[in-house]
Design a protein around this motif. Structure first.
Motif, PDB file in Angstrom:
ATOM      1  N   GLU A 157       0.815  -1.213   0.000  1.00 17.59           N
ATOM      2  CA  GLU A 157       0.000   0.000   0.000  1.00 17.59           C
ATOM      3  C   GLU A 157       0.849   1.263   0.000  1.00 17.59           C
ATOM      4  OE1 GLU A 157      -3.491   2.125   2.748  1.00 17.59           O
ATOM      5  OE2 GLU A 157      -2.821   0.074   3.173  1.00 17.59           O
ATOM      6  N   ARG A 158       1.920   1.281   0.794  1.00 18.91           N
ATOM      7  CA  ARG A 158       2.742   2.499   0.856  1.00 18.91           C
ATOM      8  C   ARG A 158       3.486   2.720  -0.458  1.00 18.91           C
ATOM      9  NH1 ARG A 158       6.253   3.299   6.096  1.00 18.91           N
ATOM     10  NH2 ARG A 158       4.124   3.509   6.909  1.00 18.91           N
ATOM     11  N   TYR A 159       3.991   1.629  -1.051  1.00 17.74           N
ATOM     12  CA  TYR A 159       4.645   1.751  -2.349  1.00 17.74           C
ATOM     13  C   TYR A 159       3.678   2.328  -3.375  1.00 17.74           C
ATOM     14  CZ  TYR A 159       6.255   0.427  -6.983  1.00 17.74           C
ATOM     15  OH  TYR A 159       6.599   0.464  -8.302  1.00 17.74           O
ATOM     16  N   LYS A 161       1.031   4.142  -2.962  1.00 17.77           N
ATOM     17  CA  LYS A 161       0.689   5.541  -2.667  1.00 17.77           C
ATOM     18  C   LYS A 161       1.844   6.470  -3.037  1.00 17.77           C
ATOM     19  CE  LYS A 161      -2.004   8.721  -0.851  1.00 17.77           C
ATOM     20  NZ  LYS A 161      -3.276   9.129  -1.502  1.00 17.77           N
ATOM     21  N   LEU A 210       4.394  10.714   3.874  1.00 19.50           N
ATOM     22  CA  LEU A 210       4.657   9.285   3.682  1.00 19.50           C
ATOM     23  C   LEU A 210       6.150   8.982   3.771  1.00 19.50           C
ATOM     24  CD1 LEU A 210       2.243   8.213   0.804  1.00 19.50           C
ATOM     25  CD2 LEU A 210       2.333   7.241   3.103  1.00 19.50           C
ATOM     26  N   THR A 213       7.350   9.216   7.362  1.00 14.64           N
ATOM     27  CA  THR A 213       6.957   8.022   8.121  1.00 14.64           C
ATOM     28  C   THR A 213       7.895   6.859   7.807  1.00 14.64           C
ATOM     29  OG1 THR A 213       4.640   8.706   8.102  1.00 14.64           O
ATOM     30  CG2 THR A 213       5.094   6.380   8.551  1.00 14.64           C
ATOM     31  N   GLU A 214       8.222   6.698   6.531  1.00 14.84           N
ATOM     32  CA  GLU A 214       9.124   5.619   6.135  1.00 14.84           C
ATOM     33  C   GLU A 214      10.512   5.812   6.748  1.00 14.84           C
ATOM     34  OE1 GLU A 214      10.236   2.073   4.257  1.00 14.84           O
ATOM     35  OE2 GLU A 214       8.242   2.973   4.497  1.00 14.84           O
TER      36      GLU A 214
END
Length: 459
Positions: A157-159, A161, A210, A213-214
């Motif tokens: 999901e993060r990738y 986004k 994002l 956060t990463e």
């Protein structure tokens, strides 16, 4: 002493002429005014140089001419205030060194097989006989390679986004100059997500959050086995021996991804266009690639001489940036017989340098052989810029370009949908194919060869 000659037309009008047909505009300017030209932006002289000796001087003179980060401040909106483009002096030198670790040596070579496999995986999704836009397909590949190499994300999901936000910001950056002027005049204020500026800032906030956060999560994991750029930066120290802040790390991630996607995607798309437009070029490449046998080692691919020459010829005609990053004259200096005073901005005109007849006979023609017959200096052939502001991912961009092209050509039989010449479109720093290069897959080469062998056996 007077400034170099140049047009007297207002800067905004010159910008519109440039965007309408960038190559014709640059050709006309060079033909009329020569290899050193002044364009006035208000009261600021901007001097463009396409003479290799002049370019050498602006790259190597670090006393009178400085590549200040403040000159790249326009990019800070999407690359962060502490991105490598905005830094100066020892700080800039330190951050470049940190970033370049991932683009050299064994670490770069280790990802070669993955690039080939990813290219095949994405190309296999194309339907035989159904047209597709090459740039869009290549963008999928370069996004995944770039995000994995820089951040270490492959899927999830993060990738998804992060990829979406990068792609959206790139799309906004590729807007025409007319649209950008309109947005600047009428949409400069943040009026929420429905205004141009508001939407841009919304995307920026989402992406920066994002990435922050990463960075924070990766710092807590303390995984020393990771080999991506983020892993390097988390454990790195600055020029004073202190750890980089999370914000510094975040901003340093942005430029490499934008460059990996936009510059590489554009160069590979232009390559596919020329290779499939010129039958002789394609046949020579296939003969060279086939000589390596099935599943060749990536290092064997990237050292192929004709493949390298084809990539260089693409980058000569369509350099990854038309101009070098700007430099500022700090004290009076003489270049090519002209006296430049403090406050003058100087840029190398990469495109015009690559069009010099005495260096590249018949410069409008696509002739890879010229790179087999002669070795050019870094002031004659400079598709990635030069000096202290040379693209940090230049070596990796060529590495990736060769592997993606080799995989596509070896595995698939493609054709151009249109035989008309592809127009160029100026998008920020780069001239990309206006249509994205529309192609169609006719067959998988292996299937075709097996079919031909079967027919031969029945005769």
């Amino acid at each position: 002493m007077k400034l170099p000659p140049g047009p007297k037309i207002p800067f905004w009008l010159l910008s519109l002429q440039f965007e309408t047909n960038p190559f014709s505009y640059l050709d006309a300017i060079s033909q009329r005014y020569g290899d050193i030209v002044t364009i006035m932006s208000g009261s600021t002289p901007i001097v463009y140089i396409s003479n290799p000796s002049g370019i050498k001087e602006i790259f190597t003179n670090n006393k009178e001419i400085l590549a200040r980060g403040e000159l790249n401040q326009d990019f800070a909106l999407i690359t962060g205030n502490q991105g490598v483009l905005q830094l100066d002096g020892l700080i800039h030198k330190n951050r470049r060194k940190l970033l370049m670790q991932a683009f050299h040596g064994a670490r770069m070579q280790a990802c070669g097989r993955g690039i080939c496999e990813l290219t095949e995986k994405i190309m296999n999704k194309q339907v035989i006989g159904k047209p597709f836009v090459a740039y869009s397909v290549i963008e999928d590949i370069t996004f995944q390679v770039g995000i994995e190499r820089v951040i270490g994300l492959q899927e999830g999901e993060r990738y998804d986004k992060i990829k979406y936000l990068f792609a959206s910001l790139l799309k906004l950056d590729r807007q025409s100059l007319i649209v950008k002027i309109f947005n600047k005049v009428f949409g400069e204020k943040d009026l929420g997500r429905w205004s141009p500026q508001g939407y841009l800032l919304h995307l920026r906030r989402e992406l920066f959050q994002l990435l922050s956060t990463e960075v924070e999560e990766r710092r807590q994991q303390l995984d020393f086995s990771r080999t991506d750029i983020l892993g390097d930066l988390i454990f790195a120290c600055d020029e004073t021996g202190e750890k980089l802040s999370n914000e510094e790390v975040r901003d340093l991630l942005l430029s490499p991804i934008f460059a990996a996607v936009d510059a590489s995607g554009t160069a590979i798309s232009w390559s596919l266009y020329w290779i499939h437009r010129l039958r002789d070029v394609r046949e020579k490449l296939l003969k060279e690639l086939d000589s390596l046998g099935e599943n060749p080692d990536p290092i064997s691919i990237v050292t192929l001489p004709y493949l390298s020459a084809v990539c260089n010829e693409v980058l000569r005609i369509y350099p990854t940036q038309l101009f070098t990053f700007p430099r500022l004259v700090e004290s009076t200096i003489e270049i090519m017989g002209y006296e430049l005073h403090p406050g003058t901005i100087v840029l190398g005109n990469i495109y015009a340098t690559h069009q010099r007849e005495y260096l590249y006979p018949n410069p409008k023609e696509f002739q890879p052989e010229r790179f087999l017959e002669k070795q050019f200096s870094p002031y004659e052939f400079l598709p990635f810029g030069g000096g202290s502001r040379m693209c940090i991912g230049a070596n990796f961009a060529l590495f990736e370009m060769k592997l993606i092209l080799a995989t596509i050509l070896s595995r698939y039989q493609l054709e151009l949908v249109n035989r008309r010449p592809e127009r160029s479109k100026f998008t920020g720093l780069i001239c990309s194919p206006a249509s994205g290069v529309k192609m169609v897959m006719r067959n998988h080469r292996q299937d075709q060869e097996e079919s031909q062998s079967l027919v031969s056996g029945l005769v």
